[in-house]
Design an enzyme around this catalytic site. Structure first.
Site, PDB file in Angstrom:
ATOM      1  N   GLY A  15      78.623 -21.920   4.610  1.00  0.00           N
ATOM      2  CA  GLY A  15      77.521 -21.713   3.659  1.00  0.00           C
ATOM      3  C   GLY A  15      77.676 -20.490   2.773  1.00  0.00           C
ATOM      4  N   ILE A  92      81.468 -37.889   2.522  1.00  0.00           N
ATOM      5  CA  ILE A  92      81.437 -38.568   1.221  1.00  0.00           C
ATOM      6  C   ILE A  92      80.122 -39.326   1.109  1.00  0.00           C
ATOM      7  CG2 ILE A  92      82.558 -40.395  -0.130  1.00  0.00           C
ATOM      8  CD1 ILE A  92      85.214 -39.375   1.090  1.00  0.00           C
ATOM      9  N   LEU A  93      79.478 -39.219  -0.042  1.00  0.00           N
ATOM     10  CA  LEU A  93      78.197 -39.912  -0.233  1.00  0.00           C
ATOM     11  C   LEU A  93      78.453 -41.321  -0.766  1.00  0.00           C
ATOM     12  CD1 LEU A  93      76.303 -36.913  -1.863  1.00  0.00           C
ATOM     13  CD2 LEU A  93      75.937 -37.835   0.442  1.00  0.00           C
ATOM     14  N   ASN A 107      79.209 -30.623  -7.271  1.00  0.00           N
ATOM     15  CA  ASN A 107      79.996 -30.222  -6.112  1.00  0.00           C
ATOM     16  C   ASN A 107      80.966 -29.125  -6.527  1.00  0.00           C
ATOM     17  OD1 ASN A 107      81.193 -30.403  -3.476  1.00  0.00           O
ATOM     18  ND2 ASN A 107      82.861 -31.631  -4.352  1.00  0.00           N
ATOM     19  N   HIS A 109      84.842 -27.674  -5.629  1.00  0.00           N
ATOM     20  CA  HIS A 109      86.079 -28.104  -4.970  1.00  0.00           C
ATOM     21  C   HIS A 109      87.135 -27.004  -5.152  1.00  0.00           C
ATOM     22  CE1 HIS A 109      88.910 -30.968  -3.325  1.00  0.00           C
ATOM     23  NE2 HIS A 109      89.759 -30.609  -4.260  1.00  0.00           N
ATOM     24  N   ASP A 145      85.965 -36.516  -5.913  1.00  0.00           N
ATOM     25  CA  ASP A 145      86.408 -35.356  -6.706  1.00  0.00           C
ATOM     26  C   ASP A 145      86.840 -35.735  -8.127  1.00  0.00           C
ATOM     27  OD1 ASP A 145      85.951 -33.756  -4.471  1.00  0.00           O
ATOM     28  OD2 ASP A 145      88.002 -33.995  -3.729  1.00  0.00           O
TER      29      ASP A 145
HETATM   30  C1  GRF Z   1      84.677 -24.173  -0.184  1.00  0.00           C
HETATM   31  O1  GRF Z   1      86.019 -23.807  -0.329  1.00  0.00           O
HETATM   32  C2  GRF Z   1      84.346 -25.352  -1.063  1.00  0.00           C
HETATM   33  O2  GRF Z   1      85.056 -25.365  -2.273  1.00  0.00           O
HETATM   34  C3  GRF Z   1      84.786 -26.515  -0.220  1.00  0.00           C
HETATM   35  O3  GRF Z   1      84.447 -26.149   1.093  1.00  0.00           O
HETATM   36  C4  GRF Z   1      84.410 -24.717   1.213  1.00  0.00           C
HETATM   37  C5  GRF Z   1      83.037 -24.386   1.712  1.00  0.00           C
HETATM   38  O4  GRF Z   1      82.826 -23.033   1.974  1.00  0.00           O
HETATM   39  N1  GRF Z   1      84.185 -27.731  -0.698  1.00  0.00           N
HETATM   40  P1  GRF Z   1      81.382 -22.478   2.295  1.00  0.00           P
HETATM   41  O5  GRF Z   1      80.776 -23.369   3.373  1.00  0.00           O
HETATM   42  O6  GRF Z   1      80.568 -22.514   1.041  1.00  0.00           O
HETATM   43  O7  GRF Z   1      81.612 -21.086   2.792  1.00  0.00           O
END
Ligand code: GRF
Length: 187
Positions: A15, A92-93, A107, A109, A145
């Site tokens: 988080g 995945i939704l 999202n 990524h 993605d």
């Molecule tokens: C991040 O690197 C994000 O890009 C990917 O998962 C990781 C999540 O990190 N989808 P956090 O839970 O926000 O610390």
């Protein structure tokens, strides 16, 4: 106070992106407020931030996709959520979930999309001897993605970088990029 868009964040893990969105959302001019956090993992560390900042949260764990989505939609409607951010949400939704909303889902990524969709992005970028890696905030579409890109941030891959050091470096950039992308959407 500006009229902030009531937003839900989906998480599965640490988080840290959630934290950066929450912090930005407390700024006077930031366009969204976080009205709900949903985790699909019982032990997601990000729940800590929901408690710390007194944000309503739900944990819908150990459910199949259909039940997770059904419960989430119910809560989202109940709380009049109008925007959804995925932040380290490891699932995945379904197409129908995405279409049900009729409003945007975004999202983050950890790669320079369209390169390195899916998992293990840092390792693959290093193995392919890329000079740059980075992160992308994009709209969620029914293809993994692949939705329209909102913002990207590049980082240089150094010779000494490992998947772990690159991940740390990119994560720091993610924390700036996610709020910047939200600002851009609502500007
Ligand atoms: C991040 O690197 C994000 O890009 C990917 O998962 C990781 C999540 O990190 N989808 P956090 O839970 O926000 O610390």
């Amino acid at each position: 106070m500006v009229n902030k868009v009531n937003t839900c964040v989906f998480i599965s893990g640490n988080g840290s992106n959630l934290k950066s969105i929450i912090k930005s959302s407390r700024e006077y001019n930031f366009p969204i407020k976080i009205g709900l956090i949903i985790s699909n993992k019982t032990n997601a560390r990000g729940i800590y931030y929901a408690k710390k900042y007194s944000i309503p949260y739900k944990i819908f764990s150990n459910l199949n996709q259909k039940d997770f989505e059904r419960k989430s939609i119910c809560e989202i409607k109940k709380r009049k959520i109008k925007f959804l951010c995925l932040a380290g949400f490891l699932s995945i939704l379904s197409d129908s979930f995405i279409k049900t909303f009729g409003f945007n889902i975004i999202n983050i990524h950890p790669s320079l999309l369209p390169k390195y969709k899916g998992l293990n992005t840092h390792k693959r970028a290093i193995e392919n001897k890329e000079k740059f890696a980075g992160c992308t905030v994009h709209y969620v579409s029914t293809k993994l993605d692949s939705g329209k890109i909102i913002l990207q941030k590049k980082v240089k891959i150094k010779k000494k970088d490992t998947a772990i050091s690159l991940k740390k470096k990119i994560l720091k950039k993610e924390h700036q990029l996610y709020p910047a992308a939200i600002r851009k959407i609502f500007s």
